[in-house]
Structure formats: structure tokens, C-alpha cells
Scaffold this motif. Structure first.
Motif, short mmCIF file in Angstrom:
data_model
loop_
_atom_site.label_atom_id
_atom_site.label_comp_id
_atom_site.label_asym_id
_atom_site.label_seq_id
_atom_site.Cartn_x
_atom_site.Cartn_y
_atom_site.Cartn_z
N TRP A 205 38.64 37.42 32.42
CA TRP A 205 39.56 36.29 32.59
C TRP A 205 39.45 35.34 31.42
CZ3 TRP A 205 43.58 36.53 35.47
CH2 TRP A 205 43.58 37.34 36.60
N ALA A 206 38.24 35.16 30.88
CA ALA A 206 38.10 34.34 29.68
C ALA A 206 38.87 34.96 28.52
CB ALA A 206 36.63 34.17 29.33
N LEU A 207 38.77 36.29 28.38
CA LEU A 207 39.51 36.98 27.32
C LEU A 207 41.00 36.89 27.57
CD1 LEU A 207 39.57 38.76 24.82
CD2 LEU A 207 39.23 40.74 26.30
N PHE A 208 41.41 37.01 28.82
CA PHE A 208 42.83 36.92 29.17
C PHE A 208 43.41 35.57 28.74
CE2 PHE A 208 45.99 35.48 32.32
CZ PHE A 208 46.97 36.43 32.12
N ARG A 209 42.67 34.49 29.00
CA ARG A 209 43.16 33.16 28.61
C ARG A 209 43.21 33.01 27.09
NH1 ARG A 209 40.07 31.86 33.31
NH2 ARG A 209 38.19 31.58 32.04
N GLY B 1 27.46 46.71 34.63
CA GLY B 1 28.52 46.67 33.63
C GLY B 1 29.80 46.10 34.18
N ALA B 2 30.14 46.46 35.44
CA ALA B 2 31.35 45.93 36.05
C ALA B 2 31.25 44.42 36.22
CB ALA B 2 31.59 46.60 37.39
N ALA B 3 30.04 43.92 36.54
CA ALA B 3 29.86 42.48 36.67
C ALA B 3 30.09 41.78 35.33
CB ALA B 3 28.46 42.17 37.19
N VAL B 4 29.58 42.38 34.25
CA VAL B 4 29.79 41.80 32.93
C VAL B 4 31.27 41.76 32.59
CG1 VAL B 4 29.42 42.18 30.45
CG2 VAL B 4 27.52 42.45 32.06
N VAL B 5 31.96 42.86 32.85
CA VAL B 5 33.38 42.93 32.53
C VAL B 5 34.17 41.94 33.36
CG1 VAL B 5 35.40 44.42 32.64
CG2 VAL B 5 33.27 45.30 31.70
N ASN B 6 33.87 41.87 34.65
CA ASN B 6 34.60 40.95 35.51
C ASN B 6 34.37 39.50 35.12
OD1 ASN B 6 35.70 43.02 37.02
ND2 ASN B 6 34.07 43.00 38.55
N ALA B 7 33.19 39.19 34.58
CA ALA B 7 32.89 37.82 34.20
C ALA B 7 33.59 37.42 32.90
CB ALA B 7 31.38 37.64 34.04
N THR B 8 33.93 38.37 32.07
CA THR B 8 34.49 38.05 30.75
C THR B 8 35.99 38.27 30.65
OG1 THR B 8 33.96 40.29 29.96
CG2 THR B 8 32.32 38.56 29.57
#
Length: 393
Positions: free
Chosen positions: A245-249, A236-243
Motif C-alpha cells: 500500500w505504501a508503494l501503491f501510494r 514474506g506475505a506479511a512483508v509484502v502486505n506491509a509495503t
């Protein structure tokens, strides 16, 4: 009334044009994203609306795996001698798998919707789940909170997520858990997270300075599980970390001022104020402004579940990939579509009365509503389907 979910009304007349400053706060997660809308009152920032957005990334991933298996089998049957062509495909910069894109788009969709329904002036989001630099080097400088008590919350939250919020030795849940060294410090153990677990007070005291093998010599299966868990990472942490920054932008592109915080700070804010664990409460406690957040004890939280807009696949197959059914091309029937929120007024029969829910249409006058069949003549549309199902908790 403008909309049922989220419940929105339009005022036909106003004395003044001033509106209240409203902030939208987000706690993105792998499966559930917490959403909280807060407003500034004289007594402090208060949560005025909250929701938990359930993603369908796992369903998308499973559907893609099923499609890949069917295509692979068909290619083996039809074009077994064709050379592989996967090297011709190029992924653009910043590419994410569809299952992760779904999570980002769900959040962005609701940010845009809430901007239409409420005068949002600021955004806050939990950008990183764990401060990995602080986990690796406790002596790092440059951020004020990292020199204080928040570091313990970063490590503790990471361990709780990793070990499922239960004692690794006895499996006890809903009890106070302590950070425990697998290799005791008296035997050369370090404070690295790969040497840490969580245990209840009784197990922590019983283990003392014994090694893991000595303490669990009578339970080899649990010993094996713990050793395997020490080497595994958080999916789950990997999924969150991958998304994130995309959400932040994407949130930056809205033009609204954006505040960010870490998961450790979120938990610290929630623990200091004595609030229970919940996704929407975590959202309310994100960032520096989450240190002083007022929650109504009887707050009704909206449960939002991503359902999608159906499928373009017309042909259904069996487990071997052979066609067994074909769906009609039309997605509506008698003015209704699957996913519409309707009210049914049934005059007689075992389902007599009023029912409200999300319908699933058939291409005949018999729709599915709340587990029973209903004729369309008894239905009235309250809200058109938008790809989400709603409930109030």
C-alpha cells in the motif's frame, strides 16, 4: 550510448516526434521484485525489457539488530541506572521499518529511472498477493472474477507459497501438486485454508480419508512439522502486505494511470498462456492486460541487486563492541569509488586481457575487481556507482 545498465542509447536525429506507448509492470516481492516494460505492437502487447530487482531488506534488518545489541551493551555499561526513554518516541502515521522502506524505495527509484529512459504512459502492479476476503468467504460477491475459476488460483497459490511448493508428506518437488484436506471432509473437515495443504497425487491417494495422525503414525517428526506449519503464517506475505500500500501510494503520486491486480490473477494469466514461473514473467502477466502477453523466447533479463551506498560507520568493532579498526573518511580514491562499473585492460600477468565489473576501492593503488587485485591505471569508468550491481541472465 547513454548508459550500460539498463542499456540505453540516445538518437541524435529523428524524422518524427511520435513515440510508442510503453507500460511498466511490477510484481513486488519480499526478496525479489519483477519488472517488465511492455509495448503495444500490431500482434499484441510484447515485453521489450525485463529485470529482477533483488532487495537488501534482510541485510538492513541484520545491521539494525547488530547496532541495537551494541548500543544495548554500551548503555548497560555506561548508564545502567538511567530510566528508559523509549516512551518519548513517536512514530508518524504510515511509519515502516527501515528494512521495508528500503524495498519501497528500490522500486520507486527504478520507476523514476525508467521514466527518464523510456516514454512510460501507464503503470501496472500486483497490489495484493492473496484475496483474503475470498479465502475467508467463497460466496463473496461484487468482483466478477471471484465468481469464476480464479478463486482456485488464489487458494492454490497461497498454499504453494506456505508449504514451499513441495509435497508435505514425501517432500517431492517439481511434480504436479494437489490441494489436500488435512482433516478429510468425510470426517467433518472444512475448506478453510487452515485445513488445506498441498500433496503429490500418490500421497493424496494413499492418505484417502485417514486422519493426519493415522497416515503419519510411522513418521512423528514430519507429523510435528505439518502441525506446526498449519499454525504458521507467511513471513514474506506479511512483508509484502506491509509495503504494497505504501508503494501503491507512491506510484499514484507519479500521476501515471495505475492498474492493479491480485496474485491469483497473475498466476491465472501465466498458467493460461503456458509460461514458466519467474518474477519478471509474473510482472508481465499482472492485471487484465496480462492475459495476452507475448514473450521473446530468448529474452535476456537484467539482474539488479541493491547494494547501498556504503556506510557512515567509521569505527569497526569486535563481537564484544570494542573498537578494532577505523575506516578513512574519504569515499573516493584516484577518482574511483566503490561500486563504479569499470573496464580493466591489463597488458600482462595472469589476469591479462579485458575485464568488466564493479570495483571495490582501497586507499592505495590496488583495487578489487572480479576477485583479483588491479592497479587503477588500467581502469576506465563505464558507469558511476548508483547503489546497484548488475548482471545479464
Amino acid at each position: 550510448m547513454f548508459r550500460w545498465y539498463p542499456f540505453t542509447i540516445i538518437l541524435h536525429d529523428r524524422d518524427r516526434g511520435e513515440v510508442q506507448s510503453v507500460r511498466l509492470k511490477l510484481d513486488p516481492g519480499a526478496k525479489v521484485t519483477g519488472i517488465a516494460v511492455t509495448a503495444a505492437f500490431q500482434r499484441g502487447d510484447t515485453v521489450v525489457w525485463a529485470a529482477e530487482l533483488h532487495h537488501r531488506g534482510d541485510q538492513i534488518r541484520q545491521a539494525l539488530l547488530t547496532r541495537r545489541a551494541l548500543r544495548h551493551a554500551r548503555r548497560n555499561r555506561k548508564t545502567r541506572y538511567r530510566k528508559p526513554r523509549f516512551d518519548n518516541r513517536r512514530r508518524p502515521e504510515g511509519w515502516l521499518p527501515p528494512s521495508l522502506v528500503s524495498r519501497v524505495e528500490n522500486v520507486v527509484t527504478w520507476v523514476e529511472r525508467l521514466r527518464r529512459f523510456a516514454p512510460l504512459t501507464h503503470l501496472s502492479m500486483e497490489l495484493v498477493r492473496f484475496d483474503t476476503q475470498k479465502l475467508q468467504d467463497p460466496e463473496i460477491h461484487g468482483v466478477e472474477y471471484q465468481q469464476g475459476t480464479l478463486f482456485g488460483y488464489e487458494v492454490r497459490e497461497y498454499l504453494l507459497e506456505k508449504w514451499g511448493r513441495k509435497c508435505v508428506y514425501c517432500g517431492a518437488e517439481d511434480v504436479p501438486l494437489e490441494v489436500e484436506h488435512v482433516v478429510p471432509r468425510s470426517r467433518g473437515g472444512t475448506d478453510r485454508v487452515s485445513n488445506l495443504t498441498v500433496a503429490c497425487h500418490e500421497c493424496n491417494q494413499a492418505k484417502g480419508n485417514q486422519s493426519l495422525e493415522e497416515f503419519l503414525h510411522h513418521d512423528p517428526e514430519r507429523l510435528r512439522q505439518i502441525k506446526a506449519g498449519l499454525k504458521t503464517s507467511l513471513k514474506g506475505a506479511a512483508v509484502v502486505n506491509a509495503t504494497r500500500w505504501a508503494l501503491f501510494r507512491r506510484l499514484q503520486a507519479t500521476g501515471l494511470p495505475l492498474e492493479v491486480g491480485s496474485g491469483g490473477r497473475t498466476k491465472y494469466n501465466r498458467a493460461v498462456q503456458g509460461y514458466p514461473k519467474a518474477h519478471w514473467i509474473d510482472a508481465a502477466c499482472v492485471g487484465e492486460l496480462g492475459e495476452r502477453m507475448r514473450l521473446h523466447p530468448e529474452m535476456q533479463v537484467t539482474r539488479i541487486v541493491a547494494k547501498g551506498h556504503g556506510t557512515r560507520r567509521r569505527c569497526g568493532t569486535d563481537k564484544h563492541g570494542f573498537p578494532i579498526r577505523h575506516a578513512p573518511a574519504a569515499k573516493s580514491y584516484m577518482g574511483f569509488r566503490t561500486g563504479d562499473l569499470v573496464r580493466a585492460t591489463i597488458p600482462r600477468g595472469k589476469n591479462t586481457g579485458r575485464h568488466v565489473g564493479r570495483i571495490a576501492i582501497r586507499h592505495r593503488p590496488s583495487f578489487r575487481l572480479n576477485g583479483f587485485d588491479v592497479h587503477p591505471k588500467y581502469l576506465k569508468i563505464l558507469q558511476r556507482g548508483d547503489g546497484y550491481a548488475y548482471a545479464t541472465e
